[in-house]
Design an enzyme around this catalytic site. Sequence first.
Site, mmCIF file in Angstrom:
data_model
loop_
_atom_site.group_PDB
_atom_site.id
_atom_site.type_symbol
_atom_site.label_atom_id
_atom_site.label_comp_id
_atom_site.label_asym_id
_atom_site.label_seq_id
_atom_site.Cartn_x
_atom_site.Cartn_y
_atom_site.Cartn_z
ATOM 1 C CB SER A 172 -73.972 14.026 105.082
ATOM 2 O OG SER A 172 -74.950 14.632 104.272
ATOM 3 C CG HIS A 185 -72.286 17.558 107.105
ATOM 4 N ND1 HIS A 185 -71.348 18.559 107.237
ATOM 5 C CD2 HIS A 185 -72.693 17.589 105.802
ATOM 6 C CE1 HIS A 185 -71.180 19.151 106.062
ATOM 7 N NE2 HIS A 185 -71.997 18.587 105.183
ATOM 8 C CG ASP A 242 -75.163 18.362 103.188
ATOM 9 O OD1 ASP A 242 -74.149 19.077 103.209
ATOM 10 O OD2 ASP A 242 -75.117 17.115 103.321
ATOM 11 C CG MET A 288 -78.263 21.398 99.268
ATOM 12 S SD MET A 288 -78.163 20.029 98.108
ATOM 13 C CE MET A 288 -76.981 18.965 98.970
ATOM 14 C CG HIS A 318 -72.090 22.105 103.641
ATOM 15 N ND1 HIS A 318 -71.812 21.005 102.854
ATOM 16 C CD2 HIS A 318 -71.600 23.179 102.975
ATOM 17 C CE1 HIS A 318 -71.185 21.402 101.752
ATOM 18 N NE2 HIS A 318 -71.055 22.715 101.807
ATOM 19 C CG MET A 334 -73.833 23.404 99.666
ATOM 20 S SD MET A 334 -74.005 21.632 99.464
ATOM 21 C CE MET A 334 -74.658 21.207 101.065
ATOM 22 C CG MET A 389 -67.322 21.483 99.069
ATOM 23 S SD MET A 389 -68.352 20.493 100.176
ATOM 24 C CE MET A 389 -69.179 19.389 99.026
ATOM 25 N N GLY A 402 -74.029 19.366 96.028
ATOM 26 C CA GLY A 402 -75.409 19.254 95.530
ATOM 27 C C GLY A 402 -76.027 17.880 95.717
ATOM 28 C CG PHE A 403 -76.674 15.806 93.445
ATOM 29 C CD1 PHE A 403 -78.062 15.732 93.438
ATOM 30 C CD2 PHE A 403 -76.051 16.753 92.641
ATOM 31 C CE1 PHE A 403 -78.817 16.580 92.634
ATOM 32 C CE2 PHE A 403 -76.789 17.609 91.832
ATOM 33 C CZ PHE A 403 -78.178 17.520 91.830
ATOM 34 N N GLY A 404 -75.475 13.572 97.209
ATOM 35 C CA GLY A 404 -74.725 12.534 97.909
ATOM 36 C C GLY A 404 -74.297 11.462 96.912
ATOM 37 N N GLY A 405 -73.407 10.593 97.372
ATOM 38 C CA GLY A 405 -73.050 9.408 96.598
ATOM 39 C C GLY A 405 -72.196 9.647 95.362
ATOM 40 C CG ASP A 411 -69.354 17.336 102.536
ATOM 41 O OD1 ASP A 411 -69.741 16.172 102.321
ATOM 42 O OD2 ASP A 411 -70.122 18.312 102.650
ATOM 43 N N GLY A 412 -67.553 14.627 100.829
ATOM 44 C CA GLY A 412 -67.868 14.104 99.512
ATOM 45 C C GLY A 412 -67.033 12.892 99.134
ATOM 46 N N GLY A 413 -67.715 11.774 98.955
ATOM 47 C CA GLY A 413 -67.026 10.571 98.505
ATOM 48 C C GLY A 413 -66.106 9.941 99.534
ATOM 49 C CB SER A 428 -73.660 7.102 100.363
ATOM 50 O OG SER A 428 -72.519 7.771 99.902
HETATM 51 C C1 DX5 Z 1 -72.861 17.190 98.950
HETATM 52 C C2 DX5 Z 1 -72.984 17.289 100.429
HETATM 53 C C3 DX5 Z 1 -72.457 16.153 101.193
HETATM 54 C C4 DX5 Z 1 -73.051 14.807 100.874
HETATM 55 C C5 DX5 Z 1 -71.939 13.803 100.977
HETATM 56 O O1 DX5 Z 1 -73.168 18.417 98.396
HETATM 57 O O2 DX5 Z 1 -72.335 18.460 100.904
HETATM 58 O O3 DX5 Z 1 -72.476 16.402 102.586
HETATM 59 O O4 DX5 Z 1 -74.110 14.434 101.696
HETATM 60 O O5 DX5 Z 1 -72.411 12.582 100.576
HETATM 61 P P1 DX5 Z 1 -71.446 11.321 100.348
HETATM 62 O O6 DX5 Z 1 -70.722 11.079 101.637
HETATM 63 O O7 DX5 Z 1 -72.399 10.231 99.988
HETATM 64 O O8 DX5 Z 1 -70.510 11.691 99.228
HETATM 65 ZN ZN ZN Z 2 -72.117 18.744 103.097
#
Ligand code: DX5
Ligand code: ZN
Length: 214
Positions: free
Chosen positions: A7, A32, A34, A36, A65, A67, A136, A141-144, A175-177, A198
Amino acid sequence: MVTICPSILSADFSRLAEELKDVEQKGAGCIHIDMMDGHFVPNLTFGVPVIKALRPVTELPFDAHLMVTNPEAYIDDLADAGVQYVTVHQEACVHLDRVLQQIHEAGMKAGVALNPATPVSTLSCVAGQLDLILIMSVNPGFGGQKFIPYSVEKIRQAKELLQKAGNTEAVIEVDGGINAKTVQLVKDAGATFLVAGSAVFGAADRKTAIASLR
Ligand code: DX5
Ligand code: ZN
């Protein structure tokens, strides 16, 4: 066989082209992206002009993706920009069936993403039309962010839903974590497109990071 989809939300935005080339060389299978809009999620990223500018940089498929509210407004422009997969949020589409048709008519693969609190059963009527289900595993909304454990069961349910619909082609993306600790759980449950922000862009050795997730 799984596909690792870095991502670019976690990439260095001042060097996006180099970042894409770097992960392509290091084993990524898909990029990927994102999108937003600051309405559907409390964050703002990039739109079609940036995607278009990045398209010549890599041969990897683009997985957008969305959002955003009113995702239907962007479908044709995303096709023009050279995107292969468009994933809209179930929660953002009052007329989901129509949006899926629109994505297919524009010549792209159609995916639907589900927020953590949205049940998989909301896709039962459209299961036969889907190319991808995105589970999801964080709130978008956010990475990490930290992986939400009940997502694993939702991946299993998505697999079952597709099987019941006789849809053998569609893939399940998560997607996520996703990282070294969570990756095996989601693979065992049936996810084959693994988004990692991340865990890839933040790794000192991205090649090893991608290989070990795979
Ligand atoms: C969050 C995004 C993800 C995000 C994942 O809303 O859709 O794609 O970048 O980030 P990580 O892999 O760090 O959780
Ligand atoms: Zn995503």
